[in-house]
Design a protein around this motif. Structure first.
Motif, PDB file in Angstrom:
ATOM      1  N   GLY A  88     112.902 -20.443 100.608  1.00 61.33           N
ATOM      2  CA  GLY A  88     111.510 -19.614 100.927  1.00 61.33           C
ATOM      3  C   GLY A  88     111.511 -18.733 101.892  1.00 61.33           C
ATOM      4  N   GLY A  89     112.165 -19.467 103.098  1.00 58.71           N
ATOM      5  CA  GLY A  89     112.364 -18.467 104.229  1.00 58.71           C
ATOM      6  C   GLY A  89     113.120 -17.295 103.937  1.00 58.71           C
ATOM      7  N   ALA A  90     114.195 -17.404 103.123  1.00 56.03           N
ATOM      8  CA  ALA A  90     115.004 -16.295 103.007  1.00 56.03           C
ATOM      9  C   ALA A  90     114.201 -15.269 102.153  1.00 56.03           C
ATOM     10  N   ASN A  91     113.463 -15.667 101.246  1.00 56.29           N
ATOM     11  CA  ASN A  91     112.811 -14.637 100.314  1.00 56.29           C
ATOM     12  C   ASN A  91     111.445 -14.048 101.189  1.00 56.29           C
ATOM     13  N   ALA A  92     110.992 -15.038 102.175  1.00 49.72           N
ATOM     14  CA  ALA A  92     109.927 -14.261 102.855  1.00 49.72           C
ATOM     15  C   ALA A  92     110.500 -13.018 103.821  1.00 49.72           C
ATOM     16  N   LEU A  93     111.683 -13.519 104.584  1.00 48.49           N
ATOM     17  CA  LEU A  93     112.207 -12.489 105.368  1.00 48.49           C
ATOM     18  C   LEU A  93     112.873 -11.186 104.504  1.00 48.49           C
ATOM     19  N   ASN A  94     113.227 -11.487 103.411  1.00 48.41           N
ATOM     20  CA  ASN A  94     113.371 -10.404 102.276  1.00 48.41           C
ATOM     21  C   ASN A  94     112.283  -9.452 102.222  1.00 48.41           C
ATOM     22  N   MET A  95     111.088 -10.105 102.017  1.00 47.88           N
ATOM     23  CA  MET A  95     110.079  -9.258 101.653  1.00 47.88           C
ATOM     24  C   MET A  95     109.625  -8.508 103.059  1.00 47.88           C
ATOM     25  N   TYR A  96     109.713  -9.114 104.180  1.00 49.74           N
ATOM     26  CA  TYR A  96     109.462  -8.379 105.297  1.00 49.74           C
ATOM     27  C   TYR A  96     110.482  -7.153 105.546  1.00 49.74           C
ATOM     28  N   ILE A  97     111.742  -7.350 105.229  1.00 48.50           N
ATOM     29  CA  ILE A  97     112.697  -6.221 105.316  1.00 48.50           C
ATOM     30  C   ILE A  97     112.282  -5.184 104.293  1.00 48.50           C
ATOM     31  N   PHE A 155     121.451 -16.578 105.958  1.00 50.69           N
ATOM     32  CA  PHE A 155     121.969 -15.539 106.559  1.00 50.69           C
ATOM     33  C   PHE A 155     122.645 -14.274 105.694  1.00 50.69           C
ATOM     34  N   PHE A 156     123.285 -14.921 104.742  1.00 45.01           N
ATOM     35  CA  PHE A 156     124.213 -14.005 103.782  1.00 45.01           C
ATOM     36  C   PHE A 156     122.913 -13.303 103.040  1.00 45.01           C
ATOM     37  N   TYR A 157     121.930 -13.811 102.547  1.00 45.93           N
ATOM     38  CA  TYR A 157     120.928 -13.249 101.657  1.00 45.93           C
ATOM     39  C   TYR A 157     120.066 -12.092 102.470  1.00 45.93           C
ATOM     40  N   VAL A 158     119.937 -12.685 103.735  1.00 44.54           N
ATOM     41  CA  VAL A 158     118.804 -11.864 104.276  1.00 44.54           C
ATOM     42  C   VAL A 158     119.576 -10.571 105.141  1.00 44.54           C
ATOM     43  N   VAL A 159     120.647 -10.849 105.613  1.00 44.90           N
ATOM     44  CA  VAL A 159     121.577  -9.877 106.615  1.00 44.90           C
ATOM     45  C   VAL A 159     122.513  -9.100 105.650  1.00 44.90           C
ATOM     46  N   VAL A 160     123.536  -9.757 104.931  1.00 49.81           N
ATOM     47  CA  VAL A 160     124.486  -9.220 104.366  1.00 49.81           C
ATOM     48  C   VAL A 160     124.057  -8.620 102.963  1.00 49.81           C
ATOM     49  N   TYR A 161     123.101  -9.093 102.133  1.00 48.25           N
ATOM     50  CA  TYR A 161     122.561  -8.377 101.049  1.00 48.25           C
ATOM     51  C   TYR A 161     121.301  -7.755 101.349  1.00 48.25           C
ATOM     52  N   THR A 162     120.299  -8.060 101.739  1.00 44.62           N
ATOM     53  CA  THR A 162     119.081  -7.356 102.007  1.00 44.62           C
ATOM     54  C   THR A 162     119.220  -5.976 102.882  1.00 44.62           C
ATOM     55  N   MET A 163     119.889  -6.398 104.069  1.00 42.27           N
ATOM     56  CA  MET A 163     119.966  -5.410 105.315  1.00 42.27           C
ATOM     57  C   MET A 163     121.225  -4.286 105.090  1.00 42.27           C
ATOM     58  N   ILE A 164     122.358  -5.040 104.491  1.00 47.03           N
ATOM     59  CA  ILE A 164     123.553  -4.096 104.740  1.00 47.03           C
ATOM     60  C   ILE A 164     123.723  -3.626 103.220  1.00 47.03           C
ATOM     61  N   LEU A 165     123.873  -4.510 102.377  1.00 41.37           N
ATOM     62  CA  LEU A 165     124.415  -3.921 100.987  1.00 41.37           C
ATOM     63  C   LEU A 165     123.299  -3.283  99.963  1.00 41.37           C
ATOM     64  N   LYS A 166     122.325  -3.586 100.018  1.00 41.46           N
ATOM     65  CA  LYS A 166     121.134  -3.489  98.853  1.00 41.46           C
ATOM     66  C   LYS A 166     120.878  -2.146  98.686  1.00 41.46           C
TER      67      LYS A 166
END
Length: 328
Positions: A88-97, A155-166
């Motif tokens: 849930g925290g990862a999903n919320a941070l994903n929505m923020y980004i 960390f991988f979902y928020v930083v590597v996927y959402t911020m870097i790769l997506k």
């Protein structure tokens, strides 16, 4: 602990509505003008509870396999709670980004940050708080190996996927999907406080499952991703190319799923389910490829058939993982 399955809900109101909502973001009247009940539901929505069901499907059965029987109920509940809070925290941070592109995509136009029900600052604080609480919960009540695995997935979902790769590569979901493979490792480590080949095999099953699960939906909402410049594979490649990749990953996934039995972790029941469910998956994948070769488009491509089956497949496979120890 994160997942990569996605909700296939219909458009929330179209691009025009999303643009209007984005324009109003930050100019919304204060929280007093937002009903308390709606606010609570908005914060729950930030965690994407519907897709976290998949987390439970891939975590709990592995705990049965690790125990070779029924694991401690309290441990199961704590692991599921920690996993929910982490995901849930990862999903919320994903929505923020991603709040900028969420406002422009029909599929995400009703998310809480887009509608203004939750402010960006509130979302960021909420996501970080869930991340911290989940890590401490795992570490203090389960074990620290599970805690670090869970934090690593977040960390991988928020930083590597959402911020870097997506937004940079069409292989975003391939490597970003690693975060969604972590629940199997966490479920095993919660019971054993160690690692083994069995969770690694199931990790690989989920790794090869993620692209052919996600790409059919990406084919369906290609225009959404193209509009916001996210290079999902269906945006930058033809349906034929995408379908060929889906078939390739599908064959590898089914092959890997059959490794548990020769390695001695499962018996006849799991093997039977893996063969039947995998065979049906391959039938659907090749059907999609054949329709893509025939240049079918729109509803005739029927890409969502494989997307929906992918959820059923992984559910059946992991139920078999949980049941098999009782039939050996």
């Amino acid at each position: 602990m994160c997942v990569t399955a996605v909700e296939s809900r219909p458009s929330g109101g179209g691009t025009a509505h999303a643009l209007k909502a984005m324009g109003e973001l930050g100019t919304s009247s204060g929280p007093s003008h937002r009903p308390f009940g709606a606010r609570v539901m908005a914060f729950v929505a930030l965690t994407k509870p519907r897709i976290i069901e998949l987390l439970l499907i891939t975590t709990v059965p592995v705990m049965f396999l690790a125990k070779q029987g029924v694991p401690d109920l309290g441990l199961v509940l704590l692991t599921c709670l920690g996993g929910y809070l982490s995901a849930g925290g990862a999903n919320a941070l994903n929505m923020y980004i991603d709040r900028d592109i969420d406002a422009l995509m029909d599929r995400t136009s009703q998310r809480p940050l887009v509608t203004g029900m939750v402010s960006p600052r509130e979302c960021l604080a909420f996501g970080l708080s869930l991340a911290a609480v989940s890590t401490l919960l795992f570490g203090l009540t389960v074990n620290w190996l599970s805690a670090w695995l869970s934090l690593g997935a977040l960390f991988f979902y928020v930083v590597v996927y959402t911020m870097i790769l997506k937004r940079r590569t069409s292989q975003n979901i391939v490597w970003g999907g690693i975060a969604g493979c972590m629940p199997v490792l966490i479920g095993w480590s919660a019971v054993t406080n160690s690692m083994s080949l069995a969770p690694v095999v199931l990790f690989l099953v989920m790794f090869f499952w993620t692209p052919p699960h996600y790409w059919p939906l990406s084919m369906k909402v290609r225009d959404d991703y193209a509009r916001v410049g996210v290079p999902m594979l269906p945006v930058v490649a033809s349906n034929k190319v995408v379908a060929r990749q889906i078939v390739l990953y599908s064959w590898v996934m089914v092959g890997v799923s059959l490794l548990l039995t020769p390695l001695g972790y499962t018996g006849w029941f799991y093997t039977t389910v893996a063969l039947l469910a995998g065979g049906w998956w391959l039938w659907e994948a090749h059907g999609l490829q054949n329709r893509a070769k025939d240049e079918a488009a729109g509803g005739k491509l029927k890409e969502m058939r494989l997307f929906h089956w992918s959820i059923t497949y992984v559910s059946l496979l992991f139920v078999a993982v949980a049941v098999d120890p009782f039939l050996r």
